[in-house]
Motif scaffolding. Structure first.
Motif, PDB file in Angstrom:
ATOM      1  N   GLY A  17     -16.056   9.929   1.305  1.00  0.00           N
ATOM      2  CA  GLY A  17     -15.258   8.799   0.838  1.00  0.00           C
ATOM      3  C   GLY A  17     -14.856   8.919  -0.616  1.00  0.00           C
ATOM      4  O   GLY A  17     -13.704   8.632  -0.982  1.00  0.00           O
ATOM      5  N   LEU A  18     -15.780   9.343  -1.477  1.00  0.00           N
ATOM      6  CA  LEU A  18     -15.451   9.482  -2.896  1.00  0.00           C
ATOM      7  C   LEU A  18     -14.438  10.606  -3.118  1.00  0.00           C
ATOM      8  O   LEU A  18     -13.514  10.468  -3.935  1.00  0.00           O
ATOM      9  N   ALA A  19     -14.615  11.715  -2.398  1.00  0.00           N
ATOM     10  CA  ALA A  19     -13.649  12.810  -2.530  1.00  0.00           C
ATOM     11  C   ALA A  19     -12.257  12.360  -2.100  1.00  0.00           C
ATOM     12  O   ALA A  19     -11.260  12.607  -2.795  1.00  0.00           O
ATOM     13  N   LEU A  20     -12.187  11.671  -0.966  1.00  0.00           N
ATOM     14  CA  LEU A  20     -10.896  11.204  -0.469  1.00  0.00           C
ATOM     15  C   LEU A  20     -10.337  10.088  -1.341  1.00  0.00           C
ATOM     16  O   LEU A  20      -9.143  10.059  -1.655  1.00  0.00           O
ATOM     17  N   GLY A  21     -11.200   9.161  -1.759  1.00  0.00           N
ATOM     18  CA  GLY A  21     -10.743   8.032  -2.552  1.00  0.00           C
ATOM     19  C   GLY A  21     -10.271   8.410  -3.948  1.00  0.00           C
ATOM     20  O   GLY A  21      -9.396   7.738  -4.519  1.00  0.00           O
ATOM     21  N   PHE A  22     -10.832   9.488  -4.513  1.00  0.00           N
ATOM     22  CA  PHE A  22     -10.451   9.874  -5.860  1.00  0.00           C
ATOM     23  C   PHE A  22      -9.377  10.963  -5.892  1.00  0.00           C
ATOM     24  O   PHE A  22      -8.921  11.345  -6.979  1.00  0.00           O
ATOM     25  N   LEU A  23      -8.962  11.458  -4.747  1.00  0.00           N
ATOM     26  CA  LEU A  23      -7.837  12.392  -4.735  1.00  0.00           C
ATOM     27  C   LEU A  23      -6.565  11.774  -5.321  1.00  0.00           C
ATOM     28  O   LEU A  23      -5.861  12.437  -6.097  1.00  0.00           O
ATOM     29  N   LEU A 143     -13.562   4.345  -0.958  1.00  0.00           N
ATOM     30  CA  LEU A 143     -12.104   4.289  -1.050  1.00  0.00           C
ATOM     31  C   LEU A 143     -11.662   3.168  -1.979  1.00  0.00           C
ATOM     32  O   LEU A 143     -10.699   3.323  -2.753  1.00  0.00           O
ATOM     33  N   LEU A 144     -12.353   2.025  -1.919  1.00  0.00           N
ATOM     34  CA  LEU A 144     -12.038   0.910  -2.815  1.00  0.00           C
ATOM     35  C   LEU A 144     -12.268   1.303  -4.265  1.00  0.00           C
ATOM     36  O   LEU A 144     -11.455   0.988  -5.143  1.00  0.00           O
ATOM     37  N   LEU A 145     -13.356   1.999  -4.526  1.00  0.00           N
ATOM     38  CA  LEU A 145     -13.652   2.434  -5.887  1.00  0.00           C
ATOM     39  C   LEU A 145     -12.541   3.329  -6.423  1.00  0.00           C
ATOM     40  O   LEU A 145     -12.123   3.205  -7.577  1.00  0.00           O
ATOM     41  N   GLY A 146     -12.048   4.225  -5.577  1.00  0.00           N
ATOM     42  CA  GLY A 146     -10.946   5.083  -5.989  1.00  0.00           C
ATOM     43  C   GLY A 146      -9.706   4.287  -6.341  1.00  0.00           C
ATOM     44  O   GLY A 146      -9.018   4.577  -7.333  1.00  0.00           O
ATOM     45  N   LEU A 147      -9.398   3.246  -5.553  1.00  0.00           N
ATOM     46  CA  LEU A 147      -8.225   2.415  -5.823  1.00  0.00           C
ATOM     47  C   LEU A 147      -8.397   1.629  -7.120  1.00  0.00           C
ATOM     48  O   LEU A 147      -7.455   1.493  -7.905  1.00  0.00           O
ATOM     49  N   VAL A 148      -9.608   1.115  -7.345  1.00  0.00           N
ATOM     50  CA  VAL A 148      -9.882   0.363  -8.574  1.00  0.00           C
ATOM     51  C   VAL A 148      -9.691   1.244  -9.807  1.00  0.00           C
ATOM     52  O   VAL A 148      -9.170   0.792 -10.832  1.00  0.00           O
ATOM     53  N   PHE A 187       2.707   4.933  -1.742  1.00  0.00           N
ATOM     54  CA  PHE A 187       1.634   4.119  -2.321  1.00  0.00           C
ATOM     55  C   PHE A 187       1.388   2.887  -1.457  1.00  0.00           C
ATOM     56  O   PHE A 187       0.239   2.530  -1.159  1.00  0.00           O
ATOM     57  N   GLY A 188       2.456   2.238  -1.035  1.00  0.00           N
ATOM     58  CA  GLY A 188       2.324   1.053  -0.199  1.00  0.00           C
ATOM     59  C   GLY A 188       1.720   1.354   1.156  1.00  0.00           C
ATOM     60  O   GLY A 188       0.948   0.547   1.700  1.00  0.00           O
ATOM     61  N   PHE A 189       2.032   2.508   1.707  1.00  0.00           N
ATOM     62  CA  PHE A 189       1.429   2.900   2.984  1.00  0.00           C
ATOM     63  C   PHE A 189      -0.083   3.086   2.832  1.00  0.00           C
ATOM     64  O   PHE A 189      -0.862   2.708   3.708  1.00  0.00           O
ATOM     65  N   TYR A 190      -0.481   3.679   1.706  1.00  0.00           N
ATOM     66  CA  TYR A 190      -1.912   3.909   1.482  1.00  0.00           C
ATOM     67  C   TYR A 190      -2.655   2.587   1.289  1.00  0.00           C
ATOM     68  O   TYR A 190      -3.721   2.368   1.875  1.00  0.00           O
ATOM     69  N   THR A 191      -2.110   1.702   0.465  1.00  0.00           N
ATOM     70  CA  THR A 191      -2.789   0.427   0.247  1.00  0.00           C
ATOM     71  C   THR A 191      -2.813  -0.417   1.521  1.00  0.00           C
ATOM     72  O   THR A 191      -3.799  -1.117   1.787  1.00  0.00           O
ATOM     73  N   ALA A 192      -1.773  -0.330   2.329  1.00  0.00           N
ATOM     74  CA  ALA A 192      -1.764  -1.051   3.604  1.00  0.00           C
ATOM     75  C   ALA A 192      -2.836  -0.508   4.541  1.00  0.00           C
ATOM     76  O   ALA A 192      -3.463  -1.261   5.302  1.00  0.00           O
ATOM     77  N   THR A 193      -3.066   0.807   4.487  1.00  0.00           N
ATOM     78  CA  THR A 193      -4.114   1.409   5.301  1.00  0.00           C
ATOM     79  C   THR A 193      -5.484   0.898   4.883  1.00  0.00           C
ATOM     80  O   THR A 193      -6.342   0.607   5.741  1.00  0.00           O
ATOM     81  N   LEU A 194      -5.715   0.779   3.585  1.00  0.00           N
ATOM     82  CA  LEU A 194      -6.984   0.233   3.109  1.00  0.00           C
ATOM     83  C   LEU A 194      -7.124  -1.229   3.519  1.00  0.00           C
ATOM     84  O   LEU A 194      -8.230  -1.685   3.864  1.00  0.00           O
ATOM     85  N   ALA A 195      -6.029  -1.973   3.486  1.00  0.00           N
ATOM     86  CA  ALA A 195      -6.075  -3.367   3.938  1.00  0.00           C
ATOM     87  C   ALA A 195      -6.427  -3.432   5.424  1.00  0.00           C
ATOM     88  O   ALA A 195      -7.218  -4.282   5.860  1.00  0.00           O
ATOM     89  N   ALA A 196      -5.863  -2.530   6.211  1.00  0.00           N
ATOM     90  CA  ALA A 196      -6.156  -2.487   7.639  1.00  0.00           C
ATOM     91  C   ALA A 196      -7.633  -2.180   7.892  1.00  0.00           C
ATOM     92  O   ALA A 196      -8.265  -2.760   8.790  1.00  0.00           O
ATOM     93  N   ALA A 220      -7.974  -8.290  -0.709  1.00  0.00           N
ATOM     94  CA  ALA A 220      -7.086  -8.964  -1.656  1.00  0.00           C
ATOM     95  C   ALA A 220      -6.347  -7.963  -2.534  1.00  0.00           C
ATOM     96  O   ALA A 220      -5.126  -8.077  -2.733  1.00  0.00           O
ATOM     97  N   LEU A 221      -7.063  -6.973  -3.067  1.00  0.00           N
ATOM     98  CA  LEU A 221      -6.427  -5.990  -3.949  1.00  0.00           C
ATOM     99  C   LEU A 221      -5.416  -5.138  -3.190  1.00  0.00           C
ATOM    100  O   LEU A 221      -4.279  -4.944  -3.661  1.00  0.00           O
ATOM    101  N   SER A 222      -5.812  -4.626  -2.037  1.00  0.00           N
ATOM    102  CA  SER A 222      -4.912  -3.747  -1.288  1.00  0.00           C
ATOM    103  C   SER A 222      -3.684  -4.496  -0.781  1.00  0.00           C
ATOM    104  O   SER A 222      -2.570  -3.962  -0.798  1.00  0.00           O
ATOM    105  N   LEU A 223      -3.857  -5.744  -0.360  1.00  0.00           N
ATOM    106  CA  LEU A 223      -2.700  -6.528   0.084  1.00  0.00           C
ATOM    107  C   LEU A 223      -1.779  -6.854  -1.088  1.00  0.00           C
ATOM    108  O   LEU A 223      -0.551  -6.788  -0.960  1.00  0.00           O
TER     109      LEU A 223
END
Length: 442
Positions: A17-23, A143-148, A187-196, A220-223
């Motif tokens: 998760g960290l590897a994928l989230g921080f890519l 994944l959330l940590l990577g987005l933050v 970017f929007g596709f990725y954040t929507a995936t995290l929201a899903a 909330a953040l991803s949406l």
């Protein structure tokens, strides 16, 4: 190094998760632009091909091979019809990329990415045999940590934008100015995936639980970022999940689940409108039309062009990224923004039908067990959201989004296979009505 490898073996979901989230974070630090391209050209090609994400897939494959993954065992586990479909696909999907494409080196490299995606899926199936709810939450937290961490980089990049007059063409291309992303839509596709994913993880909640605060924050953040990006496909995908999950799980949603998600969505809409929106391509208030374009943002014309090309070469297609050379890339498109059209245009009907046969077999497995295996719900939420978005964009063209679909599907199949006692197979043999009688099955 040995300590890190040892930790990754002990905490595979955190490591993955960290590897994928921080890519995206690493990509943001490497690829910064206020135009369509970065320099030099070879650096731009790394960005265009998402080679950082491809390297990640290869790394996962290497890890799986070192832990005993066998291609032969996976192949032998398939039914005769599935073996025939796989062999047919392998024999034909690359044909036109080699013999028809006017840019064969480019097309062949694009075609080879499919082999990597397939190997990556098999590696996920091998490494993550028995995913639990806690494992999925660990993955989501990473994944959330990577987005933050990514958001401040995005804010700083926008804040340090040069004057438009200093740019070569006298303007900043804001839709391509998101660091690490080819466009704001990706970017929007990725954040929507995290929201899903957050929506799926919250599915079985009937009341607020303090330990879930991060899940609501993730949603909330991803949406908010999805609405801010103006990515209609992402918005539609999340909305469709609210209707689809009760059908897939054969259960009515709790009042808390539905009201909490709707309430967070309303707050996210309001928050997204308060953020800096450089032009009318951003924000939920956009009606989806750039000046001079129809409601599909030019996709309808592109789909008609793709259909005409498919009709000219229906059997074997034109090769990967055919639009680049067929249209001389006048509109800047490399794919037709629709999964079915993309595959038919690139591969032709033979390879597309063969791949569809295998995809349907895998889908039947996941859907057959969705109502009885809770871990499948968030994974199916990922898969469904990506498939919905693939109707309007190249979700399976860009490796960074394609790998999300392959990993969620493979992880779900691995869970089903574990409970059915099929630990050595790729879990797409025919579904048996006696599955529910197997030991350990819900």
């Amino acid at each position: 190094m040995n300590g890190m490898i040892g930790w990754a073996k002990r905490e595979p979901y955190w490591a993955f998760g960290l590897a994928l989230g921080f890519l995206p974070v690493v990509s943001a630090l490497l690829f910064r632009t206020y135009s369509h391209h970065v320099a030099p050209l070879w650096f731009e090609q790394i960005r265009q091909f998402d080679l950082l994400f491809v390297a990640f897939e290869i790394g996962v494959i290497v890890a799986a091979r070192s832990s005993g993954m066998s291609y032969a065992a996976a192949f032998q586990s398939l039914t005769k019809s599935q073996i025939a479909a796989l062999c047919l696909w392998l024999a034909t999907f690359w044909w036109s990329s080699v013999l028809v494409s006017e840019i064969p080196a480019f097309s062949i490299l694009r075609a080879f990415l499919w082999i990597i995606h397939l190997g990556f899926a098999l590696a996920i199936f091998h490494l993550f045999r028995d995913v639990t709810r806690q494992d999925l939450e660990t993955l989501a937290k990473a994944l959330l940590l990577g987005l933050v961490v990514y958001v401040p980089i995005l804010v700083a990049h926008f804040a340090m934008a040069p004057s438009a007059q200093s740019m070569p063409d006298g303007e900043i291309i804001w839709t391509s100015a998101l660091p690490g992303y080819l466009s704001v839509r990706l970017f929007g596709f990725y954040t929507a995936t995290l929201a899903a994913l957050a929506v799926g993880l919250l599915w079985d909640r009937h009341e607020y639980q303090r330990e879930d605060w991060w899940l609501y924050a993730m949603l909330a953040l991803s949406l908010t970022l999805t609405f801010w990006s103006g990515t209609r496909g992402g918005m539609l995908a999340v909305a469709c999940l609210l209707l689809a999950l009760p059908v897939l799980t054969r259960r009515r949603p709790s009042t808390w689940w539905l009201t909490s998600i709707v309430a967070i969505a309303i707050v996210a809409v309001a928050a997204s409108e308060l953020l800096f929106q450089p032009n009318n391509a951003f924000g939920i208030s956009r009606v989806g039309t750039e000046p001079g374009r129809d409601v599909t943002a030019g996709r309808w014309d592109l789909w008609m062009i793709a259909l005409d090309l498919i009709a000219q070469r229906p059997v074997l297609g034109w090769g990967e990224s055919a639009l680049v050379w067929v249209l001389q890339n006048e509109a800047g498109h490399q794919q037709p923004h629709n999964l079915a059209l993309q595959l038919l245009l690139s591969w032709g009907a033979i390879a597309t039908l063969a791949a569809a046969f295998l995809a349907v077999a895998a889908a039947r497995i996941l859907l057959r067990h969705a109502s009885r295996i809770p871990e499948l719900v968030p994974l199916l939420a990922l898969v469904l959201s990506l498939l919905i978005m693939s109707g309007a964009d190249g979700i399976l063209y860009n490796p960074r989004t394609a790998l999300l679909l392959f990993f969620a599907t493979a992880m779900g199949l691995a869970k089903v296979a574990r409970l059915r006692g099929d630990e050595e197979i790729f879990a797409i043999r025919p579904v048996s009505e006696t599955d529910s009688a197997l030991p350990g099955y819900p």
